[in-house]
Design a protein around this motif. Structure first.
Motif, PDB file in Angstrom:
ATOM      1  N   GLU A 117       0.838  -1.194   0.000  1.00 47.50           N
ATOM      2  CA  GLU A 117       0.000   0.000   0.000  1.00 47.50           C
ATOM      3  C   GLU A 117       0.876   1.248   0.000  1.00 47.50           C
ATOM      4  O   GLU A 117       0.612   2.216  -0.723  1.00 47.50           O
ATOM      5  N   ALA A 118       1.945   1.200   0.806  1.00 50.05           N
ATOM      6  CA  ALA A 118       2.865   2.338   0.847  1.00 50.05           C
ATOM      7  C   ALA A 118       3.589   2.496  -0.490  1.00 50.05           C
ATOM      8  O   ALA A 118       3.679   3.604  -1.048  1.00 50.05           O
ATOM      9  N   ALA A 119       4.098   1.400  -1.013  1.00 52.74           N
ATOM     10  CA  ALA A 119       4.915   1.484  -2.224  1.00 52.74           C
ATOM     11  C   ALA A 119       4.082   1.923  -3.419  1.00 52.74           C
ATOM     12  O   ALA A 119       4.489   2.808  -4.196  1.00 52.74           O
ATOM     13  N   LEU A 120       2.901   1.338  -3.584  1.00 54.46           N
ATOM     14  CA  LEU A 120       2.057   1.700  -4.724  1.00 54.46           C
ATOM     15  C   LEU A 120       1.574   3.138  -4.619  1.00 54.46           C
ATOM     16  O   LEU A 120       1.458   3.846  -5.622  1.00 54.46           O
ATOM     17  N   THR A 121       1.255   3.577  -3.393  1.00 55.36           N
ATOM     18  CA  THR A 121       0.869   4.971  -3.200  1.00 55.36           C
ATOM     19  C   THR A 121       1.989   5.894  -3.658  1.00 55.36           C
ATOM     20  O   THR A 121       1.765   6.850  -4.406  1.00 55.36           O
ATOM     21  N   ALA A 122       3.193   5.593  -3.216  1.00 53.11           N
ATOM     22  CA  ALA A 122       4.325   6.453  -3.576  1.00 53.11           C
ATOM     23  C   ALA A 122       4.563   6.418  -5.084  1.00 53.11           C
ATOM     24  O   ALA A 122       4.845   7.462  -5.709  1.00 53.11           O
ATOM     25  N   GLU A 123       4.451   5.248  -5.681  1.00 52.20           N
ATOM     26  CA  GLU A 123       4.650   5.172  -7.130  1.00 52.20           C
ATOM     27  C   GLU A 123       3.583   5.954  -7.888  1.00 52.20           C
ATOM     28  O   GLU A 123       3.871   6.666  -8.850  1.00 52.20           O
ATOM     29  N   ALA A 124       2.329   5.836  -7.440  1.00 52.42           N
ATOM     30  CA  ALA A 124       1.256   6.567  -8.103  1.00 52.42           C
ATOM     31  C   ALA A 124       1.457   8.068  -8.001  1.00 52.42           C
ATOM     32  O   ALA A 124       0.970   8.826  -8.842  1.00 52.42           O
ATOM     33  N   MET A 125       2.180   8.493  -6.964  1.00 50.57           N
ATOM     34  CA  MET A 125       2.427   9.925  -6.797  1.00 50.57           C
ATOM     35  C   MET A 125       3.730  10.360  -7.460  1.00 50.57           C
ATOM     36  O   MET A 125       4.206  11.470  -7.224  1.00 50.57           O
ATOM     37  N   GLY A 126       4.321   9.477  -8.268  1.00 50.31           N
ATOM     38  CA  GLY A 126       5.450   9.887  -9.098  1.00 50.31           C
ATOM     39  C   GLY A 126       6.828   9.645  -8.520  1.00 50.31           C
ATOM     40  O   GLY A 126       7.790  10.292  -8.933  1.00 50.31           O
ATOM     41  N   ASN A 127       6.958   8.739  -7.577  1.00 47.32           N
ATOM     42  CA  ASN A 127       8.248   8.485  -6.959  1.00 47.32           C
ATOM     43  C   ASN A 127       8.807   7.130  -7.395  1.00 47.32           C
ATOM     44  O   ASN A 127       8.057   6.194  -7.676  1.00 47.32           O
TER      45      ASN A 127
END
Lengths: 254, 254, 254, 254, 254, 254, 254, 254
Positions: free
Chosen positions: B136-146
């Motif tokens: 959940e943390a990783a996908l959130t960060a990826e979706a936000m461009g990281n």
């Protein structure tokens, strides 16, 4: 290998494959601390963590504090933070080495030296009685070279006091929100700003505040994104983290 | 006044005194959300918080999710995160609008679009069972461009697994440490790196882990500086905050 | 002695000394309830408490509910509230007597009749998922003859949503603030209005919300004066008390 | 029947069927303690438990301590441990009988005599402030005839300090891991060594450490096998158990 | 360097100064685990901890269990413990590899092979319902090569049942005391024997037993020396530690 | 815009559409408080909340109290409540300005002036030791212009004491029920009267009263309708809310 | 030595010095229980405790229950209580032996036989939903030969219901007070009667009742003398103790 | 109507129908207490509860104690128990009226007079430090006319000490079991005797004893039938209840 630049170079050569991680670990571990018998002074911490030196005063005798701080000072450290040092101990330490002491947050700065005043950290409190913890955060951040703006007594039960300072809040690169009782300040601030918010629950309160537990739970449950929490009354930890965030380097490629 | 630039200009004119805070507040509040009856869709959040859109799926019907996400999509929002959405609901939503769904963290990304992959966030877990929260943390960060690097199953009871990846850890701009049980990962990582560490306690465990309370207390009491904590199982919150920190602009002008 | 007027006359004669308290107690206790075996139906409650009839549905079979409500209806009671009645039970009850049923708060109103719509009670919620509890409060208050205004999804993480409805809040004679998670809504509302605020913590949330404990503690510690708290998820209790306050008679001499 | 050999012979004759368990129980129970009025001095404990004599000082007057220790000394006991005895009491006791007193762990050793120094127990602490509890463990183990190696201030927030002493740790027959705050030391040590680890949570800390509860829960949830926990601050219990384990006889002859 | 002998030789050469600790660490870390993607199988654990292989089944799919256990089996591991594996998963695993499964403690033993039956561990329970946890401890110890004697249903409310088996208790080299509710068994046993007692609180009970918390606190507060505690329901941990203690080598050669 | 009438007029023009809410907010926020550096004195609170001035004494120095109270007094405030002020501080304050001080509830009333004595609030206590908290409630209500009747030592373990004063209870417009230990007074009173009951748990008690937690939980779980709870020992909050309720205007004109 | 008389004679000869306690203990321990493998049936309990046989059904299979109860029945036991037996299990048991089953308290009475109906125990409940626990108490007491009077639904929020039955209450030799939520019934009853009151908290309730914790704490803190508490929902324990007290022999001969 | 006989006669006439309960209630309530302003002295308690007079000293001034005790003494009360009275207060009270004072349990007996010494109550403690609470129980029971046998320091960690006094235990009509730490004494005693056992948890202990909570939970979860619990440290309550039970009249005449 005594400053951050050298260590970064080493790690980059690790990243490029020129150095193995094991080799880097070995270089790392050479002479990292001085053993004073009662404590192991860690001179590498500022390499590994890129931060000012910190000396946890709680549970140490004035003699131990003097011993450790002197060893640090002799290695050239400046602006050494000494946390949770009582006034009596501070007097003894001040006789032995240069010391700037703040009685309310019980914080000392040994071997004070020139500091930068970078970026903008806002430290806000819900009430007047949260001030000692807030000052621990603010002074820590200032000692680590950050510019700090104080917004005290802006609790949510008198919302207009907070709203009238909205411009200050919104210009921050990082906000430290310090509150006891119901701890609502963190949520409200977190919903208003677009920078990281570090919430510090305080043990201020009575009745069912249970020594800060009420504010802690409240802050952990904050609905506002971008908010995280440190331990009850941990002003130092909040100031230290705020400094880390405020001094982040920009993303070269962005 | 629909992008961050405009709002920054406004606030700078507040700072310079050209605009009063009250005036800024008024401009701010014009048409900030759309009222769908069952929810007030907040189009200003990304102005105030500079972030991707987020839709908390918990407690919402598929119909409500479709309604809100569609309204966002029509305003041009892309990569809209939908948290805590069960697989059944996801199927219904996917029939109505473009959706990328990750069943283990129960996370959806509606109207997926192009993303950047900036900086470097490391997401580490103590064990295999902490993976849903970590994702959940990783996908959130990826979706936000990281850019996100995953270091899973590196718990402290097998320390060599963590140490052998020291190079990965030390190259991070921000670390998210996800662990249940005794939650020691956050302390160990916090002592090794010199960037902010966001600790996420998980409810994984049994016996006296008390649904994550043990890990939560452990992480709050971490002796490592630069560590803060989010709510139990709050992978989304950690990923969101990690993105904020990773994407901090440099301090050039100060 | 079946209406409030008579009982007031009796008590005034107590106050004047014409009747002894012991005598009044005796008169009070004649035929106060009907014994159905499994429950003692209390026909005097509305004398002593001046309120609509209430029947706690939790833990009662549909047969018991029908039995009790019918006995009340035969005595002429109207708008009998039945709390925490599941949909299945409601169907059975609706076959036996006139019933208005609201599935989300699981609330029934037996023998619905004409009602007044007095004063102004505002029921506000922090989020969409607090709605079932809020509806229990609002429908209770409406069944007891009050005018209710709903302000849903105005949580403090998006403060402008609350502020844009300030006029509604400030016109209330009593506010019911319903919120889970960090429960900050009660404090913020309590600081804005000058009428009593009844805070209802909800069990909505996850992680360290601990089934509503976080919101409960937060609300108890509210710094705003004029705020009190009812049990977690107790929407009925809040609506009942709000009605009492809203319908207070004025002070003759003031 | 005053030493361990005799009692073992008896039990072996039980095992072989020559003596019934009931008979053994009777022999066991003859004259096992001396009644001083305020306490029953138990001379059989060292038979049943094979251990040095222990006298819990907490809640006893100096007179009571002198009375009990003297009775023991007269029976030939040496190296009698007196736990939790304040300095004032120790002074009075030292006037009445030979006493070795350690003020930091508040531990006395009455009638000190020659001791062996067997095997190898490592006592490790997370920080400097855990030292009083660690000393209680170490001195207890030494008084019971064990060799003890101290590894203080090797907390996990500075992992290299612990790793640089890996050789010491790995040569232990039993490790006592003493830590407050987040208590992560036990997990990390438990993952590194292949001998039993006894974890001692300490009440050192502040905020959400809740008097040692945080460290206690953390240690109970340790993922490392071979780890068990004693009560908060119970250095004595840990030292006593470590001695039992260190002095286990080999299995060859069983 | 695949067996304990080699590693001991290495560590002795560290102790003698022929090898530096850093060098040893490096040798240690070469090829210590196999990366299966979803888990890092740790083949060094039995070197570092001298124990049978253990595979925590909780939260792993049957496929993952088969993958990890097969990798272990191919390296020659025998008697691999798989904890907390549900019956359904066990059936799937048993189709793929040799498996001995015990449904009550949900424990599997993959690749069962010949075992020793050394020393004497007594596993005692307070009641019949503590048996699943006790069996997890007993089977774990047996799989690790220990002789185990079971003393079930000897709770302290019927003390004569315990006393009539005193001979069994007193012949143990280590006792595992498993009890829920008030957990008094550990104290009573701890006062009777002179060997280490490992207390296992169970979540058996109702009312104010709070999922094992009552027994846990009771056991931590045991007045009997030589007692330590593992996590609630952690039969595996107790069996593992009991095996370590039972198989301690004698001190003669050290 | 300094009295309640003006603000009501403004809000009515908002209700009629003549003024926008935003405009009203602006008028509201002009010159609302005076900044003394250490505190922001809020002169609008009595406009927004229609109440006497209150000054929380806890955590403030006598100098700060004098400064704030003087600023209030100069603006014409009378009957300023100062809560939780110790006797020493009170002596200093009394030297600087007119002060009426009540040592048991540690409550001061600065610039005492004429008061009304409206309506009827009953303050009841379970025992003698609840009196300080009850007095804080009673004096607060009296300072705010209410008539207060005290019913002390009427706890439920001697029910006849309560029943013999039934006439007093039933004539109240609002009851404040103050009790520690098991807190049953609130339930019993709540079942007897037909007016709002404000329950105040006190920290009086020992053993498992846990500083008021037992009474707090008991009161929250009260089965009597019309009851709400304030924080432990929060006599002030109860008195303040009771005054609000007692002084409600009648509904005739709405 | 199979009945209470014989054992009393033995103990009197101990008291007179004719028999040593050790000798008595030995006689006591001969053949006290029958070992069924899965349970040790204790035929001496009714000697030592003078009570009906009890079989804790929780966690036992129907086969085990049948086995144990049959063994008891064959020894002549009658009215054997089987607690917490689900309806399904009861059906199986009823096929194998004579059984009287009460579904609401899940209580069985195997081999029902003639009973006395001695003295007078009153079992009172606060509400209708406390009835299952109350019935467990009442049926237990009846099975043990006591006369029981039920007073259900007499909670303190409707005090007149309790007062109207004052005569019943005051004629009791022992009262069992069963209540959930705020548990005030025990205090009120304890203040009215002059016989022992056994309080049983129930897990009935919601919100901050925390599974009976609120009622438990409330009852422990009862101000009424003569009140003691059993575990949450422990109707059996209360009925058993009430029987003991009700059947106390008079003091004539002492 | 000043003694128990008269009140019994009245109640019997209620039972026979000659008097209505309401009439009885009225007779009951005439002149039941004397109002001293700060306290309502309850002269009917010994009628309703058949017990010695008790005066809770906690939170009362010496003057108040003297006032209340004198009023009682003048009415002819003897052996008036004054609980929790500090030594200083006792000295003042002893100057004003005849007083027997016990400093360790802080218990006074005003107007001491002749007492009976009926039946047999055993008061047992786990350790020496539980003695003050045990003495409060024992002295209370003695003042109320019971014979008390003390069994101190018989904790379960040295079981032979308890077993060697089995004859004393088994001759009791009621046992008070006082213990801190793990509180196992109550369970062990409860399994040995066939009379009611009143368990008193004490706040003695450290670490995870949490001020008596550990012992309290342990005692509530006791598996032994016939055991109930009073509040932590409530020696008075236990002694009072033990007296009630010990002095039960036989059932012959009922």
């Amino acid at each position: 290998m005594d400053n951050k630049h050298e260590i970064l170079q080493l790690l980059r050569s690790v990243a490029s494959g020129d150095t193995s991680p094991e080799q880097a670990l070995l270089e790392f571990k050479q002479s990292p601390f001085e053993d004073l018998g009662y404590a192991k002074v860690d001179f590498h911490r500022n390499i590994r963590q890129g931060a000012a030196e910190v000396l946890y005063g709680a549970g140490k005798t004035p003699e131990q504090i003097i011993g450790i701080a002197s060893a640090m000072g002799e290695r050239g450290c400046r602006n050494i933070l000494i946390t949770r040092m009582e006034a009596d101990a501070a007097r003894q330490v001040a006789d032995a080495l240069p010391l700037e002491y703040h009685p309310s947050p019980r914080l000392g700065i040994a071997f004070p030296g020139p500091r930068t005043s970078l970026g903008n950290i806002v430290v806000a409190t819900g009430g007047t009685s949260d001030m000692p913890v807030a000052e621990e955060a603010a002074l820590t951040a200032e000692a680590m070279g950050n510019q700090v703006t104080r917004l005290y007594d802006v609790g949510v039960a008198g919302l207009h006091r907070l709203l009238s300072r909205l411009d200050v809040l919104m210009s921050a690169r990082c906000v430290v929100a310090v509150a006891g009782m119901e701890g609502a300040l963190a949520s409200v601030v977190g919903g208003l700003v677009d920078c990281p918010v570090i919430a510090v629950p305080t043990s201020v309160g009575y009745g069912a505040s249970f020594g800060g537990l009420s504010a802690l739970l409240s802050m952990l449950n904050s609905c506002a994104s971008g908010t995280s929490v440190v331990n009850i009354d941990n002003g130092f930890g909040a100031g230290y983290l705020a400094s880390m965030i405020n001094q982040m380097e920009g993303l070269e490629e962005s």
